[in-house]
Design a protein around this motif. Structure first.
Motif, PDB file in Angstrom:
ATOM      1  N   ASP A 199      16.814  30.037  50.123  1.00  0.00           N
ATOM      2  CA  ASP A 199      16.981  29.129  51.265  1.00  0.00           C
ATOM      3  C   ASP A 199      15.709  29.050  52.096  1.00  0.00           C
ATOM      4  N   CYS A 200      14.977  30.185  52.192  1.00  0.00           N
ATOM      5  CA  CYS A 200      13.727  30.155  52.967  1.00  0.00           C
ATOM      6  C   CYS A 200      12.663  29.304  52.284  1.00  0.00           C
ATOM      7  N   ASP A 255      13.432  25.822  53.035  1.00  0.00           N
ATOM      8  CA  ASP A 255      13.093  25.515  54.438  1.00  0.00           C
ATOM      9  C   ASP A 255      11.592  25.350  54.610  1.00  0.00           C
ATOM     10  N   ASP A 307       9.855  21.992  55.870  1.00  0.00           N
ATOM     11  CA  ASP A 307       8.957  22.012  57.036  1.00  0.00           C
ATOM     12  C   ASP A 307       7.602  21.400  56.678  1.00  0.00           C
TER      13      ASP A 307
END
Lengths: 99, 620
Positions: free
Chosen positions: B588-589, B592, B596
């Motif tokens: 998930d990071c 993200d 971003d």
């Protein structure tokens, strides 16, 4: 997007210039309809087309199916590298004729 | 509108101008002819007056002559009484004739028959007169009165004589020597012609009418007086009058048109005693003044017309057309979508009403659009909820981690991803991008997604490429809209880390090795699903080591645009995935981070395509 009919039907050749996207593809399709209706073969010259969206792909697919169904021929020529990459990636090169 | 208005204005102005021109032309022509008629009439009357005056003078002269003739005839009667031999002797009578200076002397007996005569030999033969009976001729009959009256004296006006119609003035008196008459006669041609000559000589200067017109004095059909001397003495026919006109001249008064010497003339005629007076004036002289007037009028009217045309045109442009143009500019903005535009044309009450009407219509439209948007929004919210509810959920598994996200550009998207267990050891995962956007794409997406899942779950005994080909054939059925979907589908063997995959026209995923290096997963570029039936696909295989990951994404990532319309691009994606932070970060990071980075790159430029990504890491 602009276009120019460089050779009239039945051996129709159209030189397209600009982007073939959601806005311009339906326009090109409807404006070319009268010529296409009389055409036995169609060649799209994409020398000045630098972008092809999924709507552009859809137009190519529609034309390909139509000419195949009616026993005519449909081909592309002078494809720019960026557009060629899209056609290659989506597998369109497998079904389209390129001169 | 301006062109139409100008055309009509020009039309009306031109018609008015033509009407005015014709009216003036008509009035001026009538005026000119009326003037010419008055002028000729006046000149004719002048000439008539002068002729009368001359005639009176001639009559006076004739009276004097007559009285001298009367006394002469009486003298001859007395002489014959004194010397009767002269009455019977023709030689003596001839002597007497010569000495009194007359052309004829006749001695008539009591029966009214000429007995003796003396005649100017140049004017007649005496023998023809002997025995001439006065009773037999109208001209000589009045003299028979003298046979009864002893003091009879008669002077006749000049008349054609009974013998040969020569113009003669006869005078008679009763004989004193015997019953009967004595007659003396004189040829008066000389008198008439000399009288007439003196009369015309007096008149000649006044026979002009205007500069080129003139008056013709005619006796019968003969011109006896005219301003042009070459007309004098000629017949009217030889001067150029047509015969029917000449015959109408004797019938009193009238006007006529004729061409004399090739020049069209207008004329009047009248009878004066036994003379015909004809006044003519060339038409060019009559119309000269009119033409001047008409040219002046045309010039003035042209200038006036031009001034009226330009000023009315400008006025309408200012009052009406400019206002309409401004309203059209505002309307153009409104139709282009700017519903905040206000029409502020207040030039006149009508424009104010129009502006107000447009503004309230736009306000009403805004209200309606807002209401419709609210309704659509709630429906789209519902559709999004339906789409979201279809997102896969998995129980935690220590052998792999998988995470995916989708951010539609519109309320509902055409991208989708999916992952699910085929059996205890196999995990199917896929990502797809439907051509087009919005509701149609979303509907097509739901169909393709359901087809893919059901075919993969019911795959027993068939390879992945066969399954994809089968999905393609069934999606092609009834796909009249020619929509298609690009799909990357893989099946992970959770025990071995082997991934079997098929690429149908989709972007190649990024392979992130556990050593930190990233590269494109080699893919065969199969044709998109839904484009054409009967297409075959190629099955490929890759083995994931422990810690290796696969990033699947749609072109919403690589074709994200910044404000300069430059694409995010494949290189930036590979570079980002190469970064150390990606090595051990949870799935998930990683997504993200990628989201971003795309957002940073776009720098506020609007998202034009769905952004969908899926990260699978094999943990062994």
């Amino acid at each position: 997007m602009t276009y120019e009919i460089t050779s009239p039907a039945p051996e129709l050749t159209v030189a397209v210039k600009g982007r073939l996207d959601t806005l311009t593809s339906p326009k090109l399709e409807s404006e070319l309809e009268p010529s296409i209706a009389k055409a036995r073969s169609l060649v799209l010259d994409l020398a000045e087309v630098d972008y092809l969206s999924s709507a552009g792909l859809r137009l190519l697919l529609t034309l390909q199916k139509r000419f195949k169904r009616e026993g005519g021929s449909f081909a592309l020529r002078n494809i720019q590298p960026g557009v060629m990459e899209i056609l290659r990636m989506t597998g369109f090169l497998k079904i389209l004729s390129v001169e | 509108m301006r062109g139409t208005f100008q055309r009509w204005l020009f039309f009306f102005v031109a018609v008015s101008f033509a009407a005015l021109f014709l009216l003036t032309f008509y009035v001026q022509t009538r005026e000119a002819y009326s003037d010419a008629e008055d002028h000729i009439q006046l000149r004719l009357e002048d000439v008539q007056k002068q002729i009368r005056i001359s005639e009176k003078a001639a009559l006076a002269i004739l009276n004097v002559y007559n009285s001298s003739v009367a006394s002469d005839v009486r003298t001859v009667a007395y002489f014959l009484q004194r010397c009767p031999e002269y009455a019977t002797n023709s030689f003596l009578l001839e002597d007497l004739r010569k000495s009194v200076g007359y052309d004829e002397i006749h001695v008539i007996n009591e029966h009214g028959v000429i007995e003796n005569t003396a005649v100017n030999p140049t004017l007649g033969n005496p023998e023809k007169f002997i025995g001439f009976n006065l009773r037999l001729h109208a001209q000589s009959e009045p003299f028979l009165e003298g046979l009864k009256q002893p003091d009879f004296v008669l002077v006749q006006p000049p008349l054609p004589r009974g013998l040969d119609r020569k113009l003669f003035l006869y005078s008679g008196a009763s004989r004193k020597d015997a019953p009967g008459l004595v007659q003396i006669g004189a040829s008066v041609d000389f008198l008439e012609s000399s009288l007439e000559n003196s009369r015309l000589a007096q008149l000649s200067p006044s026979l002009r009418v205007g500069t080129s017109g003139e008056i013709l004095i005619c006796r019968g059909e003969k011109v006896i007086g005219a301003a042009r001397t070459d007309f004098e003495g000629r017949t009217l026919a030889s001067v150029g009058f047509r015969p029917e006109l000449i015959s109408s001249f004797v019938q009193g008064e009238g006007e006529f048109d004729e061409t004399i010497d090739g020049v069209p003339v207008f004329g009047l005629y009248m009878q004066s005693n036994n003379l015909t007076l004809i006044g003519i004036k060339p038409e060019y002289e009559i119309t000269q003044k009119r033409n001047g007037m008409v040219i002046l009028l045309v010039a003035t009217c042209l200038i006036l017309t031009l001034v009226v045309f330009v000023s009315v045109s400008k006025l309408v442009q200012k009052i009406v057309i400019d206002g309409i143009d401004r309203i059209n500019v505002s309307l153009g903005k409104i139709t282009a979508g700017d519903l905040e535009e206000k029409v502020e044309e207040r030039g006149s009450r009508e424009f104010e009403e129009l502006s107000g009407g447009i503004n309230s219509m736009v306000d009403a439209l805004k209200g309606a659009i807002a209401a419709e948007k609210t309704r659509l929004d709630s429906e789209l919210d519902f559709a999004r909820a339906v789409q979201a509810s279809a997102l896969p959920q998995l129980h935690q598994d220590p052998r792999f981690e998988i995470y995916a996200s989708m951010e539609p550009a519109k309320e509902v998207g055409g991208d989708f991803y999916d992952f699910f267990h085929l059996d205890a050891s196999r995990l199917a995962f896929l990502i797809a991008d439907v051509s087009g956007k919005g509701i149609p794409a979303a509907m097509f997406m739901m169909k393709a997604k359901a087809q893919l899942k059901s075919s993969l779950l019911a795959n027993q005994g068939r390879t992945l490429d066969q399954i994809i080909a089968e999905v393609n054939d069934s999606v092609c059925e009834g796909n009249d809209a020619c929509m298609f979907v690009t799909v990357f589908a893989g099946v992970l063997d959770i025990c071995t880390g082997e991934v079997v995959y098929v690429n149908a026209g989709h972007n190649a995923p990024v392979m992130r090795k556990n050593d930190g290096s990233s590269s494109w997963l080699p893919v065969d570029n199969g044709f998109v699903i839904g484009g054409m039936d009967g297409v075959s696909y190629e099955r490929q295989t890759v083995r994931l080591e422990k810690g290796d990951g696969l990033l699947l994404y749609t072109d919403g990532v690589t074709e994200a645009m910044n404000k300069k319309h430059a694409l995010y691009g494949d290189d930036r994606l590979i570079a980002l995935m190469d970064g150390p932070i990606m090595r051990s970060a949870p799935a998930d990071c990683i997504l993200d981070e990628l989201k971003d980075d795309v957002k940073t790159y776009a720098d506020g430029a609007p998202q034009s395509d769905d952004i969908t990504m899926l990260f699978l890491r094999y943990l062994g």
